[in-house]
Design a protein around this motif. Structure first.
Motif, PDB file in Angstrom:
ATOM      1  N   ASP A  33      76.358  28.974   3.734  1.00  9.14           N
ATOM      2  CA  ASP A  33      76.790  30.036   3.132  1.00  9.14           C
ATOM      3  C   ASP A  33      76.200  31.421   3.907  1.00  9.14           C
ATOM      4  O   ASP A  33      75.830  32.305   3.503  1.00  9.14           O
ATOM      5  N   SER A  65      85.451  43.578  12.507  1.00  6.28           N
ATOM      6  CA  SER A  65      86.070  43.981  11.029  1.00  6.28           C
ATOM      7  C   SER A  65      87.905  44.004  11.272  1.00  6.28           C
ATOM      8  O   SER A  65      88.386  43.239  10.517  1.00  6.28           O
ATOM      9  N   ILE A  91      88.549  40.101  12.277  1.00 13.27           N
ATOM     10  CA  ILE A  91      88.579  39.554  10.921  1.00 13.27           C
ATOM     11  C   ILE A  91      89.755  39.458  10.138  1.00 13.27           C
ATOM     12  O   ILE A  91      90.504  38.669   9.735  1.00 13.27           O
ATOM     13  N   LYS A  92      90.089  41.022   9.843  1.00 16.12           N
ATOM     14  CA  LYS A  92      91.326  41.195   8.862  1.00 16.12           C
ATOM     15  C   LYS A  92      92.331  40.623   9.406  1.00 16.12           C
ATOM     16  O   LYS A  92      93.029  39.858   8.649  1.00 16.12           O
ATOM     17  N   THR A 117      92.478  36.701   9.150  1.00 16.87           N
ATOM     18  CA  THR A 117      92.528  36.282   7.958  1.00 16.87           C
ATOM     19  C   THR A 117      94.065  36.408   7.503  1.00 16.87           C
ATOM     20  O   THR A 117      94.387  35.490   6.772  1.00 16.87           O
ATOM     21  N   TYR A 166      88.129  29.205   6.156  1.00 14.52           N
ATOM     22  CA  TYR A 166      86.828  30.179   6.348  1.00 14.52           C
ATOM     23  C   TYR A 166      86.987  31.561   6.709  1.00 14.52           C
ATOM     24  O   TYR A 166      87.528  31.874   7.987  1.00 14.52           O
ATOM     25  N   THR A 167      86.319  32.687   6.015  1.00  9.78           N
ATOM     26  CA  THR A 167      86.463  33.773   6.589  1.00  9.78           C
ATOM     27  C   THR A 167      84.587  34.324   6.359  1.00  9.78           C
ATOM     28  O   THR A 167      84.166  34.199   5.279  1.00  9.78           O
ATOM     29  N   PHE A 168      84.401  34.775   7.572  1.00  8.07           N
ATOM     30  CA  PHE A 168      82.896  35.310   7.690  1.00  8.07           C
ATOM     31  C   PHE A 168      82.801  36.571   6.857  1.00  8.07           C
ATOM     32  O   PHE A 168      83.764  37.451   7.092  1.00  8.07           O
ATOM     33  N   LYS A 169      81.906  36.745   5.914  1.00  6.22           N
ATOM     34  CA  LYS A 169      81.594  37.731   5.380  1.00  6.22           C
ATOM     35  C   LYS A 169      80.270  38.598   5.515  1.00  6.22           C
ATOM     36  O   LYS A 169      79.306  37.614   4.898  1.00  6.22           O
ATOM     37  N   LYS A 170      80.042  39.616   6.067  1.00  8.52           N
ATOM     38  CA  LYS A 170      78.879  40.177   6.178  1.00  8.52           C
ATOM     39  C   LYS A 170      78.155  40.409   5.057  1.00  8.52           C
ATOM     40  O   LYS A 170      78.825  41.169   4.245  1.00  8.52           O
ATOM     41  N   LYS A 192      76.664  42.625   2.330  1.00 10.84           N
ATOM     42  CA  LYS A 192      76.436  43.959   1.941  1.00 10.84           C
ATOM     43  C   LYS A 192      75.070  44.555   2.010  1.00 10.84           C
ATOM     44  O   LYS A 192      74.554  43.994   1.203  1.00 10.84           O
TER      45      LYS A 192
END
Length: 412
Positions: free
Chosen positions: A82, A195, A198-199, A202, A213-217, A219
């Motif tokens: 995660d 950013s 990734i967009k 995806t 899977y998409t990495f989400k930094k 917040k």
């Protein structure tokens, strides 16, 4: 600014304490790694929240076990659940920089081959990876064969002497990652930024129905802080007059005095290493007033004295870096190293029977150690090394130093 043996001892003590507490306070999170034999080891990995891609990491088999460090030579993949995933790959690396003053006039990339840990950003039919090393940021993608290729981008100086860009990565994406629902303009508008990429990846993997899977930094909600900072200075000043051509002894070291100070601190939390580092600036009003009677050396048997006074108030501005060692979500120890700039509002050193001196701006270093509770209330002990407070004059120097105890109340 002079550093005496006592000052060196303070530096060494604070450094050793900082090192001990930093090493003792570590976060190990659940994850795994895969070695060269494709053996998967479930473990606890030290979560450094790397700013630059690592070449090694430390893990434990349990909370009570000793830490073990493994390198890129022995690991093909590791993941902290995660949070992040790194895979080992032998890839082309572009060594060009994006610093304006170091750009060359060649459009082509300068490629070498290296084995790196690449950070996985998007996983699906085509994966997106990132590599960062200081000012160098490069992105990679995998094709249907699983080969990992660099997305080509370079800034350079063109024939007109202006900064231009090789944006061949857009052609690479258009040639290799087309999908019916993605229009041509979409490729043209992709910046070479995490950013944007990734967009796009995806969107592409969703379009081909193969996104896993998409990495989400995470917040970042607490980036800027402002605090009120009242405190007390235990301060002194010292004047040295080394003119050996006269017999008068004009040297004086004022007694330490307690003086009130008040400041406002501004803090920016840096976006790496789990919010443990921040930049700070803390403009503060402080003052120092004292007087002392000194005996003069004379050639006669008559005792002569002179009264020396100092009256000095200023805006003191530390610009520094802070490191936190978190105890829990609300409490932490912290350590500061600051460059301290001092701007006098007024200030004079006055002798009754000798020339006076005006106090001018000075600079020094300051070290601090403190504790914050409930993410709001803090106390800090700070030592400011001696700083020159008069313009350099022949045979005469003067400096000011202080030990401070500073309270803090975080407004936000």
């Amino acid at each position: 600014m002079s550093v005496t043996k006592n000052h060196k001892l303070i530096l060494i003590t604070l450094f050793l304490l900082f090192t001990f507490i930093t090493e003792a306070q570590t976060s190990y999170d659940k994850g795994y790694f895969i070695d060269n034999n494709q053996t998967k080891t479930e473990c606890l990995i030290k979560n450094v929240d790397w700013k630059n891609n690592p070449t090694q990491f430390t893990y434990k088999t349990s909370n009570d076990s000793d830490p073990i460090t493994v390198t890129i030579d022995n690991v093909s993949k590791f993941e902290i659940y995660d949070h992040l995933t790194y895979i080992r790959a032998k890839v082309a690396v572009d060594v060009n920089t994006s610093r304006i003053n170091k750009l060359d006039d060649t459009k082509e990339l300068s490629l070498t081959t290296s084995t790196l840990f690449l950070k996985l950003l998007v996983e699906g039919k085509s994966n997106l990876y990132a590599y960062k090393d200081g000012n160098l940021k490069r992105y990679y993608y995998s094709n249907e064969n699983g080969d990992i290729n660099i997305l080509e981008y370079k800034e350079y100086i063109n024939k007109e002497g202006k900064v231009d860009k090789n944006q061949n990565y857009k052609s690479q994406l258009w040639s290799n990652l087309k999908c019916d629902s993605i229009e041509l303009n979409s490729f043209k508008n992709i910046d070479y930024e995490e950013s944007d990429l990734i967009k796009f990846f995806t969107t592409y993997n969703t379009c081909v129905n193969d996104l896993s899977y998409t990495f989400k930094k995470p917040k970042r909600t607490k980036v800027f802080h402002m605090s009120l900072r009242p405190g007390l200075d235990f301060a002194t000043a010292k004047i040295d007059h080394s003119d050996t051509s006269i017999n008068n002894n004009l040297n004086v070291e004022f007694d330490r005095k307690l003086e009130f100070r008040f400041g406002i601190a501004f803090e920016y939390v840096l976006p790496f290493n789990n919010d443990k580092w921040s930049l700070i600036v803390e403009p503060s009003y402080r003052s120092f007033s004292s007087s002392k009677t000194i005996q003069l050396n004379t050639t006669s048997s008559i005792l002569r004295e002179d009264k020396v006074s100092i009256d000095y108030s200023s805006l003191e501005i530390p610009f520094g870096i802070r490191h936190y060692s978190f105890i829990n979500d609300k409490s932490a120890l912290f350590f500061n190293l600051s460059a301290l700039v001092d701007i006098p509002f007024s200030g004079t050193i006055t002798y009754e029977d000798h020339p006076n001196f005006d106090i001018n701006s000075g600079a020094s270093l300051a070290l601090g150690i403190g504790f914050i509770s409930n993410d709001k209330y803090s106390i800090e002990g700070r030592f400011a090394f001696p700083r020159e407070i008069i313009s350099k004059k022949l045979h005469t120097t003067a400096d000011h130093s202080a030990l401070s105890v500073i309270l803090g109340y975080k407004l936000f």
